[in-house]
Each structure stands twice: as structure tokens, then as C-alpha cells.
Design a protein around this motif. Structure first.
Motif, PDB file in Angstrom:
ATOM      1  N   PRO A 230       0.732  -1.343  -0.038  1.00 43.26           N
ATOM      2  CA  PRO A 230       0.115  -0.087   0.015  1.00 43.26           C
ATOM      3  C   PRO A 230       0.785   1.285  -0.171  1.00 43.26           C
ATOM      4  O   PRO A 230       1.935   1.296   0.373  1.00 43.26           O
ATOM      5  CB  PRO A 230      -0.613   0.045   1.143  1.00 43.26           C
ATOM      6  N   ARG A 231       0.155   2.275  -0.507  1.00 40.22           N
ATOM      7  CA  ARG A 231       0.992   3.553  -0.565  1.00 40.22           C
ATOM      8  C   ARG A 231       0.010   4.641   0.340  1.00 40.22           C
ATOM      9  O   ARG A 231      -1.143   4.445   0.154  1.00 40.22           O
ATOM     10  CB  ARG A 231       1.194   4.104  -2.020  1.00 40.22           C
ATOM     11  N   PRO A 232       0.797   5.552   1.044  1.00 38.38           N
ATOM     12  CA  PRO A 232       2.190   5.730   0.988  1.00 38.38           C
ATOM     13  C   PRO A 232       2.779   4.796   1.876  1.00 38.38           C
ATOM     14  O   PRO A 232       2.219   4.178   2.677  1.00 38.38           O
ATOM     15  CB  PRO A 232       2.019   7.111   1.681  1.00 38.38           C
ATOM     16  N   ARG A 233       3.989   4.523   1.583  1.00 39.91           N
ATOM     17  CA  ARG A 233       4.765   3.613   2.225  1.00 39.91           C
ATOM     18  C   ARG A 233       5.724   4.207   3.292  1.00 39.91           C
ATOM     19  O   ARG A 233       6.517   4.837   2.984  1.00 39.91           O
ATOM     20  CB  ARG A 233       5.744   2.876   1.217  1.00 39.91           C
ATOM     21  N   ALA A 234       5.446   3.623   4.661  1.00 46.77           N
ATOM     22  CA  ALA A 234       6.321   4.064   5.879  1.00 46.77           C
ATOM     23  C   ALA A 234       7.453   3.254   6.044  1.00 46.77           C
ATOM     24  O   ALA A 234       7.241   2.046   5.318  1.00 46.77           O
ATOM     25  CB  ALA A 234       5.373   3.855   7.039  1.00 46.77           C
ATOM     26  N   LEU A 235       8.306   3.894   6.253  1.00 47.32           N
ATOM     27  CA  LEU A 235       9.722   2.874   6.563  1.00 47.32           C
ATOM     28  C   LEU A 235       9.486   1.755   7.385  1.00 47.32           C
ATOM     29  O   LEU A 235      10.283   0.674   7.191  1.00 47.32           O
ATOM     30  CB  LEU A 235      10.832   3.907   7.271  1.00 47.32           C
ATOM     31  N   SER A 236       8.524   1.945   8.365  1.00 47.58           N
ATOM     32  CA  SER A 236       8.223   0.636   9.275  1.00 47.58           C
ATOM     33  C   SER A 236       7.856  -0.564   8.350  1.00 47.58           C
ATOM     34  O   SER A 236       7.862  -1.760   8.741  1.00 47.58           O
ATOM     35  CB  SER A 236       7.128   1.052  10.199  1.00 47.58           C
ATOM     36  N   MET A 237       7.338  -0.154   7.057  1.00 46.36           N
ATOM     37  CA  MET A 237       6.862  -1.407   6.215  1.00 46.36           C
ATOM     38  C   MET A 237       8.204  -2.434   5.708  1.00 46.36           C
ATOM     39  O   MET A 237       7.879  -3.424   5.138  1.00 46.36           O
ATOM     40  CB  MET A 237       6.323  -0.677   4.966  1.00 46.36           C
ATOM     41  N   THR A 238       9.328  -1.589   5.755  1.00 51.01           N
ATOM     42  CA  THR A 238      10.516  -2.440   5.174  1.00 51.01           C
ATOM     43  C   THR A 238      10.884  -3.541   6.039  1.00 51.01           C
ATOM     44  O   THR A 238      11.721  -4.689   5.730  1.00 51.01           O
ATOM     45  CB  THR A 238      11.732  -1.427   5.333  1.00 51.01           C
ATOM     46  N   THR A 239      10.161  -3.252   7.339  1.00 49.52           N
ATOM     47  CA  THR A 239      10.437  -4.978   8.254  1.00 49.52           C
ATOM     48  C   THR A 239       9.315  -5.969   8.207  1.00 49.52           C
ATOM     49  O   THR A 239       9.048  -6.646   8.899  1.00 49.52           O
ATOM     50  CB  THR A 239      10.567  -4.586   9.856  1.00 49.52           C
ATOM     51  N   SER A 240       8.322  -5.649   7.422  1.00 43.87           N
ATOM     52  CA  SER A 240       6.972  -6.583   7.270  1.00 43.87           C
ATOM     53  C   SER A 240       7.163  -7.853   6.787  1.00 43.87           C
ATOM     54  O   SER A 240       8.499  -7.889   5.773  1.00 43.87           O
ATOM     55  CB  SER A 240       6.080  -5.546   6.575  1.00 43.87           C
ATOM     56  N   ALA A 241       6.527  -8.847   6.814  1.00 41.11           N
ATOM     57  CA  ALA A 241       6.826 -10.026   6.149  1.00 41.11           C
ATOM     58  C   ALA A 241       6.578 -10.190   4.542  1.00 41.11           C
ATOM     59  O   ALA A 241       7.348 -10.969   3.893  1.00 41.11           O
ATOM     60  CB  ALA A 241       5.797 -11.082   6.469  1.00 41.11           C
ATOM     61  N   GLU A 242       5.658  -9.217   4.150  1.00 45.82           N
ATOM     62  CA  GLU A 242       5.501  -9.012   2.549  1.00 45.82           C
ATOM     63  C   GLU A 242       6.760  -8.381   2.164  1.00 45.82           C
ATOM     64  O   GLU A 242       7.082  -8.708   0.977  1.00 45.82           O
ATOM     65  CB  GLU A 242       4.272  -8.053   2.511  1.00 45.82           C
ATOM     66  N   PHE A 243       7.380  -7.380   2.808  1.00 51.19           N
ATOM     67  CA  PHE A 243       8.461  -6.667   2.251  1.00 51.19           C
ATOM     68  C   PHE A 243       9.628  -7.851   2.250  1.00 51.19           C
ATOM     69  O   PHE A 243      10.237  -7.959   0.992  1.00 51.19           O
ATOM     70  CB  PHE A 243       8.771  -5.746   2.911  1.00 51.19           C
ATOM     71  N   ALA A 244       9.761  -8.369   3.023  1.00 46.72           N
ATOM     72  CA  ALA A 244      11.120  -9.639   3.050  1.00 46.72           C
ATOM     73  C   ALA A 244      10.452 -10.720   2.215  1.00 46.72           C
ATOM     74  O   ALA A 244      11.635 -11.010   1.458  1.00 46.72           O
ATOM     75  CB  ALA A 244      10.812 -10.077   4.785  1.00 46.72           C
ATOM     76  N   GLY A 245       9.210 -11.018   1.848  1.00 47.19           N
ATOM     77  CA  GLY A 245       9.175 -11.770   0.688  1.00 47.19           C
ATOM     78  C   GLY A 245       9.565 -11.169  -0.687  1.00 47.19           C
ATOM     79  O   GLY A 245      10.262 -11.964  -1.559  1.00 47.19           O
ATOM     80  N   TYR A 246       9.307 -10.265  -0.914  1.00 43.08           N
ATOM     81  CA  TYR A 246      10.097  -9.500  -2.264  1.00 43.08           C
ATOM     82  C   TYR A 246      11.393  -9.580  -2.225  1.00 43.08           C
ATOM     83  O   TYR A 246      11.798  -9.908  -3.101  1.00 43.08           O
ATOM     84  CB  TYR A 246       9.243  -8.121  -2.441  1.00 43.08           C
ATOM     85  N   GLU A 247      11.885  -9.188  -1.181  1.00 45.51           N
ATOM     86  CA  GLU A 247      13.476  -9.202  -1.017  1.00 45.51           C
ATOM     87  C   GLU A 247      14.017 -10.501  -1.328  1.00 45.51           C
ATOM     88  O   GLU A 247      15.102 -10.521  -1.906  1.00 45.51           O
ATOM     89  CB  GLU A 247      13.792  -8.722   0.431  1.00 45.51           C
ATOM     90  N   ARG A 248      13.430 -11.732  -0.648  1.00 50.36           N
ATOM     91  CA  ARG A 248      14.014 -12.874  -0.872  1.00 50.36           C
ATOM     92  C   ARG A 248      13.893 -13.309  -2.542  1.00 50.36           C
ATOM     93  O   ARG A 248      14.982 -13.761  -3.040  1.00 50.36           O
ATOM     94  CB  ARG A 248      13.194 -13.943  -0.113  1.00 50.36           C
ATOM     95  N   THR A 249      12.701 -12.661  -2.898  1.00 50.31           N
ATOM     96  CA  THR A 249      12.681 -13.201  -4.527  1.00 50.31           C
ATOM     97  C   THR A 249      13.520 -12.405  -5.319  1.00 50.31           C
ATOM     98  O   THR A 249      14.410 -13.191  -6.422  1.00 50.31           O
ATOM     99  CB  THR A 249      11.154 -13.076  -4.973  1.00 50.31           C
TER     100      THR A 249
END
Length: 264
Positions: A230-249
Motif C-alpha cells: 500500500p501507499r504511502p509507504r512508511a519506513l516501518s513497512m521495510t520490516t514486514s513479512a510482505e516486504f521480506a518476501g519480495y526481497e527474498r525473491t
């Protein structure tokens, strides 16, 4: 039947080779194809040396593709530069010019009068956090403020597409994070169509609607990943499970490409 709106920018089958002499060539880009919709933010990542900057130079009309087409709003614009505003990694501000004079320079070179060019640039200073620094010189600004000035100089030209080539790569970690948050805000307010080159996977996920992964040289599109956050994206979102999943991919895809480029 309503016709679908064409992408704001589209790359079709872009190939680029450089002659090496003695009848040999080096293939850098091989059938690169992707698009960006109006107001979309697309990030491009890939192994070092895969041809990302060459691709940007072709998009901006600074280099000629060996084959393929660049389209804007469905029209072929290959080799033309007036549709793109290009911001390189270095701010390239002239030290002897004031910040206002630097930010209006592109308009003046394009034929605008000095008075109108500087008025247009000055109108953007508040949004870019530069109010009060119109008469300052680059050496008086922090690294982050210099990059804001460089981006202002880029967007004031009013081009269709922003090309951002690692604009925060030279900044320290804290300033870089601040600039990423600031860019997200100013981009969302202006609905620019933007294409970003970065080596920072987390930056790509945080800023982009889609991340395009290029393969090792000769580069082609290895992955086109939609970032459904979702937007706007807060910096806290970078520690979420969804963010980590994109990072792993993205990490897995990049590591695979890096291994293939170094294999004998």
C-alpha cells in the motif's frame, strides 16, 4: 469497444552491441522489453555491468540501439530525447552558478528566456525543501539538498518520463533513507512516470510499483515483479513479512544471474 490506453513508455526488443575490432562484437542488451504506465514508478536492477546505464542512454536518446524501439504514449520515439528528463548519479551542479541558476539551466539551454526559466524553477523550491537557498552555491548545500536541486533541475523541464540513474548512490545511509522517503512523497504528489536504476534491492521495493530484473550481460528481462504494497509507504513497512518476501525473491533472482555470469 474501448481501446486500452498505451503505456507511457515502452521498450520493445532493445538490442545493443559494440564492435571490438577484427570482426568481433560485444552484445550488451538482448531483446530488452518492458513498459511503464502513466504515473507508474518502475525500478530496474541487475548484476553490475549488465548494461543498465546503456539501456538508459538509449531511452534518453544519447546512444543508438542496434535494434528495437522506444515508444511514448504508443508513438515510436527511438533516438529522440525531448520526452525524457535524465538524472544521473552525480548531481553535476556547476559550482560557479547559484542553485536557482543551476536548476533553471536546462530550460535556458532548451530556449526558454532566463526570466521565465528561473521563475519556473523558483516555483518548485518550496516543494523540494530548498526555499531560502536560491542564491546559495552547491558547496553550501548538504549532499541530500544537492540531490534535491538536481532532481528539481530534472523535473522542471516537464518531460514525459523521469529517468533516475542511482540518484542516491553517493549518499550516506541515513541521508539516503531520508531522500527515499522524500522522493516517494513528491512523486506521489506529482504523478510522474519514473524509471529508476538502483543496486539497492530494498530501495527498489520501497519506491517502486514494479521491479524489473535484468539478466547478466547480454541483458534481457529476467523478472518483472509487481510490488503490491500500500501507499504511502512508511519506513516501518521495510520490516514486514510482505516486504521480506519480495526481497527474498529479488535476491534469489540476482544471485542466480550473478552465478551464471561468473560461471566458466
Amino acid at each position: 469497444m474501448v481501446e486500452a490506453t498505451p503505456p507511457k513508455i515502452e521498450l520493445r526488443g532493445i538490442c545493443k552491441s559494440f564492435p571490438l575490432g577484427h570482426g568481433q562484437v560485444r552484445s550488451v542488451l538482448d531483446d530488452v522489453a518492458f513498459s511503464a504506465q502513466p504515473g507508474e514508478f518502475v525500478a530496474v536492477i541487475g548484476p553490475s555491468g549488465c548494461g543498465k546505464s546503456t539501456m538508459f542512454n538509449i531511452m534518453a536518446g544519447l546512444e543508438t540501439a542496434s535494434s528495437g524501439e522506444i515508444l511514448v504514449d504508443g508513438d515510436v520515439v527511438t533516438g529522440q530525447h525531448e520526452h525524457f528528463a535524465y538524472m544521473p548519479q552525480k548531481d553535476l551542479l556547476f559550482p560557479w552558478r547559484s542553485i536557482l541558476e543551476n536548476t533553471s539551466l536546462g530550460l535556458e539551454v532548451a530556449g526558454e528566456t532566463k526570466k521565465i526559466a528561473r521563475a519556473r524553477a523558483a516555483s518548485l523550491f518550496p516543494a523540494f525543501g530548498l526555499s531560502g537557498f536560491e542564491d546559495a552555491h552547491p558547496f553550501e548545500l548538504s549532499g541530500g539538498m544537492r540531490q534535491r536541486a538536481a532532481l528539481l533541475r530534472t523535473v522542471v523541464q516537464g518531460r514525459d518520463v523521469l529517468l533516475l540513474d542511482e540518484p542516491f548512490g553517493a549518499l550516506d545511509s541515513l541521508t539516503r533513507t531520508d531522500m527515499q522517503s522524500w522522493l516517494q512523497g513528491v512523486w506521489s504528489q506529482n504523478a510522474w512516470t519514473a524509471v529508476l536504476i538502483t543496486h539497492d534491492i530494498r530501495e527498489a521495493i520501497y519506491l517502486a510499483d514494479r521491479v524489473v530484473v535484468l539478466s547478466a550481460r547480454p541483458a534481457s528481462v529476467r523478472l518483472n515483479l509487481t510490488i503490491d504494497l500500500p501507499r504511502p509507504r512508511a519506513l516501518s513497512m521495510t520490516t514486514s513479512a510482505e516486504f521480506a518476501g519480495y526481497e527474498r525473491t529479488l535476491l534469489a533472482t540476482l544471485h542466480e544471474e550473478t552465478r551464471s555470469s561468473s560461471a566458466p
